[in-house]
Scaffold this motif. Structure first.
Motif, PDB file in Angstrom:
ATOM      1  N   ASN A   1     -21.291  67.504  97.193  1.00 18.40           N
ATOM      2  CA  ASN A   1     -21.780  66.605  98.222  1.00 18.40           C
ATOM      3  C   ASN A   1     -23.269  66.888  98.426  1.00 18.40           C
ATOM      4  N   PHE A   2     -23.941  66.088  99.254  1.00 20.59           N
ATOM      5  CA  PHE A   2     -25.393  66.207  99.411  1.00 20.59           C
ATOM      6  C   PHE A   2     -25.798  67.573  99.956  1.00 20.59           C
TER       7      PHE A   2
ATOM      8  N   ASN B   1     -19.839  59.466  98.651  1.00 18.37           N
ATOM      9  CA  ASN B   1     -20.847  58.580  99.210  1.00 18.37           C
ATOM     10  C   ASN B   1     -22.018  59.444  99.671  1.00 18.37           C
ATOM     11  N   ALA B   2     -23.106  58.834 100.107  1.00 25.74           N
ATOM     12  CA  ALA B   2     -24.327  59.584 100.411  1.00 25.74           C
ATOM     13  C   ALA B   2     -24.156  60.572 101.561  1.00 25.74           C
ATOM     14  N   THR B   3     -23.307  60.259 102.523  1.00 27.85           N
ATOM     15  CA  THR B   3     -23.114  61.154 103.666  1.00 27.85           C
ATOM     16  C   THR B   3     -22.069  62.225 103.396  1.00 27.85           C
TER      17      THR B   3
ATOM     18  N   PRO C   1     -26.175  53.226  97.748  1.00 24.45           N
ATOM     19  CA  PRO C   1     -26.828  54.189  98.644  1.00 24.45           C
ATOM     20  C   PRO C   1     -26.367  54.139 100.110  1.00 24.45           C
TER      21      PRO C   1
ATOM     22  N   GLY D   1     -23.436  53.352 101.102  1.00 29.30           N
ATOM     23  CA  GLY D   1     -22.017  53.693 101.143  1.00 29.30           C
ATOM     24  C   GLY D   1     -21.113  52.553 101.548  1.00 29.30           C
TER      25      GLY D   1
ATOM     26  N   TYR E   1     -31.694  52.743  93.559  1.00 29.03           N
ATOM     27  CA  TYR E   1     -31.816  53.430  94.839  1.00 29.03           C
ATOM     28  C   TYR E   1     -31.855  52.482  96.031  1.00 29.03           C
TER      29      TYR E   1
END
Length: 197
Positions: A38-39, A80-82, A123, A125, A165
């Motif tokens: 994850n991020f 996803n991004a979060t 991006p 999500g 992006y």
């Protein structure tokens, strides 16, 4: 939880920090097809030919969730991004969206006529992109699981796909030796317009 952590010898040069394995049964070889952090890099996910996806705590090496539901091997996984959701792509022709914290399946993406080799979130999500051996890619609503658009034009299996992006352009790569760029415009009603570059 059915997960075991143990140290294994590494075949890589460099320092091995931690190993994760999909099975607690000694001497059983389970092939991992896809992994991703994850991020924040405090969790990672792994997809396997054993038809499961596992969510791991990186610091402790503990398995937090074993996600089931696919009837064939998992070929790709993504966050996803979060990091609040993850998606799986399977040879059973479906993709599944899971809540990372609870492990609950939130939606099953059904519509492809062949195995799904790649899955990606946009991006923000809000959309999911899948690529399949049925020569198509599909855009899905990440919340409802509804198919928003079928991207057709390749003459052979699609093995790769990605959003740019900004999330307004998609690229697909196929066994037909071509890449296609799809410029997508989202409208208030959820409609999507495409053009092929």
């Amino acid at each position: 939880m059915g997960c075991e952590h143990r140290s294994l010898h590494s075949h890589f040069h460099g320092t091995q920090w931690r190993n994760f394995e999909h099975t607690g049964v000694p001497m059983v070889v389970i092939i991992l097809s896809s992994i991703q952090f994850n991020f924040r890099s405090d969790l990672c996910i792994s997809g396997s030919i054993d038809r499961t996806c596992k969510v791991w705590d990186v610091a402790s090496g503990l398995c937090l969730h074993t996600l089931r539901g696919h009837s064939d091997e998992i070929l790709d996984v993504c966050y996803n991004a979060t990091g609040s959701r993850l998606a799986t792509a399977s040879a059973d022709g479906t993709s599944r969206v899971f809540n990372v914290m609870t492990g609950a399946c939130q939606s099953v993406l059904i519509g492809h006529d062949g195995e799904i080799s790649k899955v990606a979130f946009d991006p923000p999500g809000t959309r999911i992109l899948t690529a399949s051996s049925d020569k198509s890619a599909r855009l899905w609503d990440a919340e409802s699981g509804d198919c928003l658009q079928v991207l057709e034009g390749h003459t052979d299996e699609i093995f790769s796909c990605a959003f740019n992006y900004s999330g307004n352009t998609v690229i697909t790569g196929s066994k037909d030796n071509t890449c296609r760029i799809w410029r997508c415009e989202f409208f208030p009603r959820g409609m999507l317009r495409q053009s092929v570059a």
